[in-house]
Write an enzyme that holds these catalytic residues in place. Structure first.
Site, PDB file in Angstrom:
ATOM      1  N   GLU A 256      -9.396   5.114   2.781  1.00 60.17           N
ATOM      2  CA  GLU A 256      -9.216   6.112   1.722  1.00 60.17           C
ATOM      3  C   GLU A 256      -9.911   5.547   0.498  1.00 60.17           C
ATOM      4  OE1 GLU A 256      -8.605   7.911  -1.262  1.00 60.17           O
ATOM      5  OE2 GLU A 256      -6.503   7.295  -1.346  1.00 60.17           O
ATOM      6  N   CYS A 290      -8.224   8.847  -7.791  1.00 60.94           N
ATOM      7  CA  CYS A 290      -9.336   9.025  -6.848  1.00 60.94           C
ATOM      8  C   CYS A 290      -9.638  10.497  -6.609  1.00 60.94           C
ATOM      9  CB  CYS A 290      -9.043   8.313  -5.524  1.00 60.94           C
ATOM     10  SG  CYS A 290      -7.560   8.893  -4.674  1.00 60.94           S
TER      11      CYS A 290
END
Length: 514
Positions: A256, A290
Site C-alpha cells: 500500500e 496517501c
C-alpha cells in the site's frame, strides 16, 4: 497507570512496554510539536525479531484452532477494550503523531468499525463451501476454503498509525493469523499501546499480537524472518526495498504505497461542496494522507468560483498543536523540505501561490498552500507531495480532466464532483485508480466492505472487505469422490476407446461455438 503512561517506562527487560529481548540499544519517540519525549523503545535486531516471530508462530496454531466463532469473540473483546479507552489512545496519537485530538478520534473510530466488520464477516468470506464440480468430475464433491498463512508481518506508517495498520492487523487476525507489527519509528508508542491493549483484552491468546520496534534494519529483519506474508505501507521507494528483501525467501507481499490523487470538478458540480471537500482532502492531517487530494482539475465553467471558494476556506485554516488548530505539525521533519521544494518549483515555473493567512506555530508547521496554473511537468503535479498543498488546474471539460488525472504513474484513489449520476459513474469507472468517491472524498476508506488498494506505483494487493480477508489466506481446494464411475478416465486400465468417446462428447458440447 494508563497504557499511555507506561510508554515511557524503561526497565532492564522492557522499553516503552515492549519486550527488549536481548537488545540493549534504544531510541526515543518525540512529540513533533514540542520535541518532548513520548517514550523510549528498543531497536530490535535480527535475533530479537526472529525470536518474536517464533513466539507468534506458536501462538498462531492456538489462534487458528479457535475457529471463526472463538476468534470473533476475542476480537470483539479487543475492540471493546479499545473503544472504552478511545480518548486515551487519541491523546497518545495527538502527542506522538501531532494530529488534532478530534482527528485522532475519527481515525480510531474508523479502525474500530473495520475491526468489527472483519470479525463478523470472516466465516462468510473464508469458510468452507461447496462449488460446482463440472461435467468431467460430476461424481465428485468440490470444496473451497481459505486457510490462514500463520504469521503476518505488518510494517506500518506514521501518518495514520492506528487506522492504516489495523486494516492489515484486524483482517489478518480475523482470517486466523498471528501478527508481528513493526510500527513506524515515528509512532512506536502507538504500536506498543495497541499490543498492550490486545494482551489485556485477550489474555488467553496474548502472544497472537506482537510488536517489534526500530528503524529500517528492524523491518528488513522482519521481511527475512520467515513470516507468511508482509503487509507494507509507505513510499514506493521503500516498498521496492521491502519487496527485494522478501524476494530472497519468496515471502509474498502486500504493498500500500503512495498516491497523487486527483479530484475532477465538472460543470454541474456543487462548487461549494466540492471546494469544502478539496480543502479537507488536501489539508486535513497536514496533507499527510496517501489518499488525500493533491490535484484538482476544474472545468472552465466553474473554475473561477471554485478557486474563490477554496481560497476563502484555506485562509480560515490554522495549523497548530492546540485544540482549536485545524491540523498539526509535519510528523516527519524531512517532509517539510519536499513540500517546500514542490512549492518553489511550481512558483519558479510561473504558478500563482495562495497561502493561509494565519501565523505558523513553529518550525515544524507548513502553511496551507494552493497552487494555480502549475505546469503538468512540475514536481507538484508529478510527484507525491504529502503536505498541505493543493494544485488547481483549469480544463476544457471533464474528459480533459480525466486524461490529466490518469497521466501519472500512481493510481491509488480519486474523486469526482458532478450533478449527473450517470456521467460521474462513467468517469469513476474510467479513472485509473483503485478507489473513487463521487461527490465526497475519502469515503471508500470508511466502508469496511470495500477493498482498499491501488495500481501502478501505488502498489498492489488489497486490505478491507472480503478481498482484505482473503489477502491474508491461502486458498485450499478439496475434492471428494461421492460415487465411483464404471470407467475411470484417470487410470491406465481404462478401455482403449475411452478418450475417443470423450473427444466426441466434448465436440458435441463445445464445438458448435464460434
Amino acid at each position: 497507570m494508563s497504557l499511555a503512561e507506561e510508554m515511557d517506562t524503561v526497565t532492564g527487560t522492557s522499553a516503552g512496554s515492549v519486550d527488549r529481548h536481548a537488545t540493549s540499544r534504544t531510541f526515543e519517540s518525540t512529540d513533533p510539536a514540542t520535541g518532548a519525549v513520548v517514550g523510549v523503545f528498543p531497536i530490535h535486531d535480527e535475533d530479537a525479531v526472529t525470536e518474536t516471530v517464533a513466539q507468534a508462530r506458536a501462538a498462531a496454531e492456538l489462534w487458528a484452532g479457535l475457529g471463526f466463532d472463538g476468534r470473533k469473540q476475542r476480537l470483539n473483546a479487543f475492540r471493546g477494550y479499545v473503544a472504552r479507552r478511545l480518548h486515551e489512545l487519541a491523546d497518545l496519537v495527538h502527542r506522538e503523531n501531532g494530529k488534532p485530538h478530534a482527528d485522532a478520534i475519527l481515525e480510531i473510530s474508523l479502525a474500530i468499525d473495520h475491526l468489527a466488520w472483519a470479525a463478523g464477516h470472516a466465516r462468510k468470506a473464508l469458510g468452507q463451501r461447496r462449488v460446482k464440480s463440472g461435467m468431467l468430475a460430476a461424481n465428485h464433491a468440490a470444496y473451497l476454503e481459505y486457510q490462514p498463512l500463520g504469521v503476518v508481518g505488518v510494517i506500518g506508517p506514521w501518518n495514520y498509525p492506528v487506522f492504516t495498520p489495523m486494516g492489515s492487523i484486524a483482517y489478518a487476525l480475523a482470517a486466523g493469523n498471528a501478527v508481528v507489527f513493526k510500527p513506524s519509528e515515528y509512532t512506536p508508542a502507538i504500536g506498543a499501546w495497541l499490543a498492550a491493549a490486545w494482551r489485556a483484552a485477550v489474555p488467553d491468546a496474548a502472544d497472537v499480537v506482537q510488536v517489534v520496534t526500530g528503524f529500517g534494519d528492524t523491518g528488513n529483519a522482519l521481511c527475512r524472518a520467515g513470516v507468511g506474508k508482509i503487509a507494507f505501507t509507505g513510499s514506493a521507494a521503500t516498498g521496492r526495498k521491502v519487496m527485494a528483501a522478501c524476494a530472497e525467501t519468496l515471502t509474498p507481499v502486500l504493498m500500500e504505497l503512495g498516491g497523487k490523487d486527483a479530484m475532477i470538478v465538472d460543470d454541474d458540480a456543487d462548487v461549494v461542496a466540492a471546494a469544502d471537500a478539496a480543502v479537507w482532502g488536501a489539508m486535513s492531517n497536514g496533507g499527510q494522507t496517501c489518499i488525500g487530494v493533491e490535484r484538482v482539475y476544474v472545468t472552465e465553467a466553474v473554475y473561477d468560483r471554485f478557486v474563490a471558494e477554496v481560497t476563502t476556506q484555506v485562509r480560515e485554516l490554522r495549523p497548530g498543536s492546540d485544540d482549536e488548530a485545524t491540523y498539526g505539525p509535519m510528523t516527519m521533519p524531512s517532509q517539510i523540505d519536499i513540500v517546500n521544494r514542490h512549492v518553489q518549483d511550481a512558483a519558479s515555473a510561473g504558478a500563482r501561490v495562495i497561502t493561509g493567512e494565519a501565523a505558523l506555530s513553529g518550525e515544524g508547521y507548513v502553511a496551507p498552500t494552493v497552487l494555480l496554473d502549475v505546469p503538468e511537468e512540475s514536481a507538484a503535479i508529478r510527484e507525491e507531495t504529502f503536505g498541505p498543498t493543493l494544485t488547481i488546474t483549469k480544463v476544457r471539460d471533464a474528459e480533459e480532466a480525466l486524461r490529466l488525472t490518469n497521466d501519472t504513474t500512481y493510481g491509488l484513489a480519486g474523486s469526482i464532483f458532478s450533478g449527473s449520476r450517470a456521467k460521474a459513474m462513467d468517469l469513476a469507472r474510467r479513472m485509473r485508480s483503485g478507489m473513487t468517491s463521487i461527490n465526497s472524498v475519502l469515503t471508500f476508506a470508511s466502508v469496511p466492505a470495500l477493498p482498499f488498494g491501488g495500481v501502478g506505483d501505488s502498489g498492489f494487493g488489497r486490505i478491507h472487505g472480503e478481498d482484505g480477508l482473503k489477502e491474508f489466506t491461502r486458498s485450499k481446494a478439496i475434492t471428494r469422490q461421492r460415487i465411483a464411475l464404471p470407467v475411470n478416465v484417470m487410470s491406465f486400465r481404462r478401455p482403449a476407446n475411452t478418450t475417443d468417446q470423450l473427444a466426441r462428447v466434448i465436440g458435441m458440447l463445445h464445438g458448435r461455438h464460434r
